[in-house]
Enzyme design. Structure first.
Site, mmCIF file in Angstrom:
data_model
loop_
_atom_site.group_PDB
_atom_site.id
_atom_site.type_symbol
_atom_site.label_atom_id
_atom_site.label_comp_id
_atom_site.label_asym_id
_atom_site.label_seq_id
_atom_site.Cartn_x
_atom_site.Cartn_y
_atom_site.Cartn_z
ATOM 1 N N ASP A 165 0.828 -1.207 0.000
ATOM 2 C CA ASP A 165 0.000 0.000 0.000
ATOM 3 C C ASP A 165 0.863 1.257 0.000
ATOM 4 O O ASP A 165 0.353 2.367 -0.096
ATOM 5 C CB ASP A 165 -0.993 -0.003 1.162
ATOM 6 C CG ASP A 165 -0.343 -0.055 2.526
ATOM 7 O OD1 ASP A 165 0.900 -0.130 2.614
ATOM 8 O OD2 ASP A 165 -1.089 -0.023 3.539
ATOM 9 N N SER A 166 2.188 1.064 0.049
ATOM 10 C CA SER A 166 3.117 2.177 -0.170
ATOM 11 C C SER A 166 2.940 2.784 -1.554
ATOM 12 O O SER A 166 3.482 3.857 -1.838
ATOM 13 C CB SER A 166 4.564 1.697 0.004
ATOM 14 O OG SER A 166 4.803 0.526 -0.751
ATOM 15 N N ASP B 238 -0.809 -6.182 0.022
ATOM 16 C CA ASP B 238 -1.204 -5.541 1.278
ATOM 17 C C ASP B 238 -2.720 -5.406 1.383
ATOM 18 O O ASP B 238 -3.394 -5.016 0.407
ATOM 19 C CB ASP B 238 -0.607 -4.137 1.363
ATOM 20 C CG ASP B 238 0.664 -4.084 2.182
ATOM 21 O OD1 ASP B 238 0.857 -4.952 3.051
ATOM 22 O OD2 ASP B 238 1.463 -3.155 1.952
ATOM 23 N N LYS C 224 -0.731 -9.419 3.268
ATOM 24 C CA LYS C 224 -0.047 -8.875 4.434
ATOM 25 C C LYS C 224 -0.973 -7.902 5.145
ATOM 26 O O LYS C 224 -1.680 -7.127 4.488
ATOM 27 C CB LYS C 224 1.249 -8.170 4.049
ATOM 28 C CG LYS C 224 2.012 -7.600 5.270
ATOM 29 C CD LYS C 224 3.368 -7.060 4.881
ATOM 30 C CE LYS C 224 3.288 -5.713 4.174
ATOM 31 N NZ LYS C 224 2.765 -4.628 5.071
ATOM 32 N N GLU D 221 -1.150 -5.266 8.859
ATOM 33 C CA GLU D 221 -0.349 -4.610 9.874
ATOM 34 C C GLU D 221 -0.955 -4.779 11.264
ATOM 35 O O GLU D 221 -2.172 -4.734 11.439
ATOM 36 C CB GLU D 221 -0.240 -3.110 9.566
ATOM 37 C CG GLU D 221 0.470 -2.795 8.269
ATOM 38 C CD GLU D 221 0.594 -1.309 8.008
ATOM 39 O OE1 GLU D 221 1.104 -0.949 6.931
ATOM 40 O OE2 GLU D 221 0.171 -0.495 8.869
ATOM 41 N N GLU E 17 9.534 -3.494 10.848
ATOM 42 C CA GLU E 17 9.833 -2.193 10.229
ATOM 43 C C GLU E 17 10.278 -1.160 11.246
ATOM 44 O O GLU E 17 9.657 -0.979 12.293
ATOM 45 C CB GLU E 17 8.614 -1.660 9.465
ATOM 46 C CG GLU E 17 8.893 -0.314 8.795
ATOM 47 C CD GLU E 17 7.851 0.111 7.768
ATOM 48 O OE1 GLU E 17 8.011 1.202 7.197
ATOM 49 O OE2 GLU E 17 6.896 -0.655 7.548
#
Length: 261
Positions: A46-47, A85, A114, A116, A180
Site C-alpha cells: 500500500d506504499s 497488502d 499482508k 499490519e 519495520e
C-alpha cells in the site's frame, strides 16, 4: 533459490539459513524487473499511495487501488511469491471483513496477503480460509497518525510489546512477518524468538530477509532514506534521456529516416 516460490518454500528458507530477498512492485514493469532479477518475494504494497499516487501516507489507499495494482503487477511476475497488502480499513473491523478483503485480493491475482498490527483473530481467520498471511509489526504505516509520524518503534519497554505481538502473530498462523523501523538489536531478538522468517525494513542486518520499496532502491525517489540505498540511479538516467528526447524533437533530429516507415 530457483523455481516458483511459495509460502511454504519461503518459510523453509529460515531453517536452511537462506536469506530472503523481497521488494515491492506496483505494475507490470516493476514486477517483471524484480521477478527477472530472481527476488524471492514481491509485495504489492500500500506504499503505492506514497510512491505512485502521491499521497502523504498509506491511509488513503483503497481496496479498489490495491486490486487495480495487484492485477497490473501480477502480469509481470512468474517465479516470486506474490503478496498484496490489505489496505487501511479493509480488515480492522472484524475477522469476516478481513477474510472477504483477502479473498478479493486473491481473486485479483495475489498468492497471499499482508496486514499490519496484532490482529491475531484476523490472521487466524484468513489462514483458516487457506490464504497465506504475512504479519507486520514495529512501525506500521497505516497507524502513522497514532505514532505521530514515521518514527523508530520499539525503544525501551515498548520493545517487549512488539516482541509479544510478533509471537502472537506467528501463533495465529502467519508464515512470515515484516519488522519495520526498529532497533537492530530488537529485530535480532525477535528473529531468534520466531520459527517463521522475519523480513526487515529499517530493522538492521539480523533479520531472515529484507524488503525495500522498488523506487527507493532504484534511485527513482526524490528523497533518500537511511534504511535504503540507491543501487541504480534510474531517476537521473531517465531525466537525462527525457532531456535528450526533447532536444532531438525540437531540433528535428528525431524521428530520423531509420525511425520512419
Amino acid at each position: 533459490m530457483a523455481g516458483k516460490r511459495t509460502a511454504p518454500s519461503i518459510l523453509a528458507m529460515k531453517a536452511k539459513g537462506e536469506l530472503i530477498v523481497s521488494v515491492t512492485a506496483y505494475d507490470v514493469t516493476s514486477g517483471a524487473i524484480a521477478d527477472a532479477s530472481g527476488v524471492d518475494l514481491i509485495l504489492v504494497g500500500d506504499s503505492l499511495g506514497n510512491v505512485v499516487l502521491g499521497y502523504d501516507s498509506t491511509v488513503g489507499v483503497t481496496m479498489a487501488d490495491m486490486v487495480h495494482h495487484v492485477r497490473a503487477a501480477r502480469a509481470g511476475v512468474k517465479d516470486a511469491l506474490f503478496i498484496a497488502d490489505l489496505p487501511f480499513g479493509s480488515y480492522q473491523e472484524s475477522p469476516p471483513q478481513a477474510v472477504r478483503s483477502a479473498v478479493e485480493l486473491m481473486r485479483a491475482g495475489a498468492e497471499g496477503v499482508k496486514l499490519e498490527g496484532a490482529y491475531v483473530e484476523q490472521v487466524a481467520a484468513i489462514t483458516k480460509a487457506g490464504i497465506p498471511v504475512m504479519g507486520h509489526v514495529g512501525l506500521t504505516p497505516q497507524s502513522v497518525h497514532a505514532f505521530g509520524g514515521h518514527k523508530v518503534q520499539g525503544k525501551g519497554e515498548d520493545g517487549e510489546r512488539i516482541r509479544g505481538e510478533a509471537c502472537a502473530i506467528q501463533d495465529a498462523g502467519a508464515f512470515s512477518i515484516v519488522l519495520e523501523l526498529m532497533p537492530a538489536k530488537l529485530a535480532g531478538r525477535i528473529t531468534a524468538d520466531l520459527d517463521i522468517p522475519t523480513i526487515g525494513i529499517g530493522a538492521g542486518p539480523h533479520c531472515d530477509g529484507q524488503i525495500q520499496v522498488f523506487h527507493d532502491i532504484m534511485g527513482l525517489s526524490e528523497r533518500t532514506f537511511k534504511h535504503a540505498k540507491d543501487f541504480a540511479q534510474a531517476r537521473k538516467a531517465m531525466a537525462e534521456g527525457m532531456t535528450q528526447y526533447s532536444e532531438e524533437v525540437r531540433t528535428g533530429v528525431f524521428p530520423s529516416q531509420e525511425n520512419s516507415f
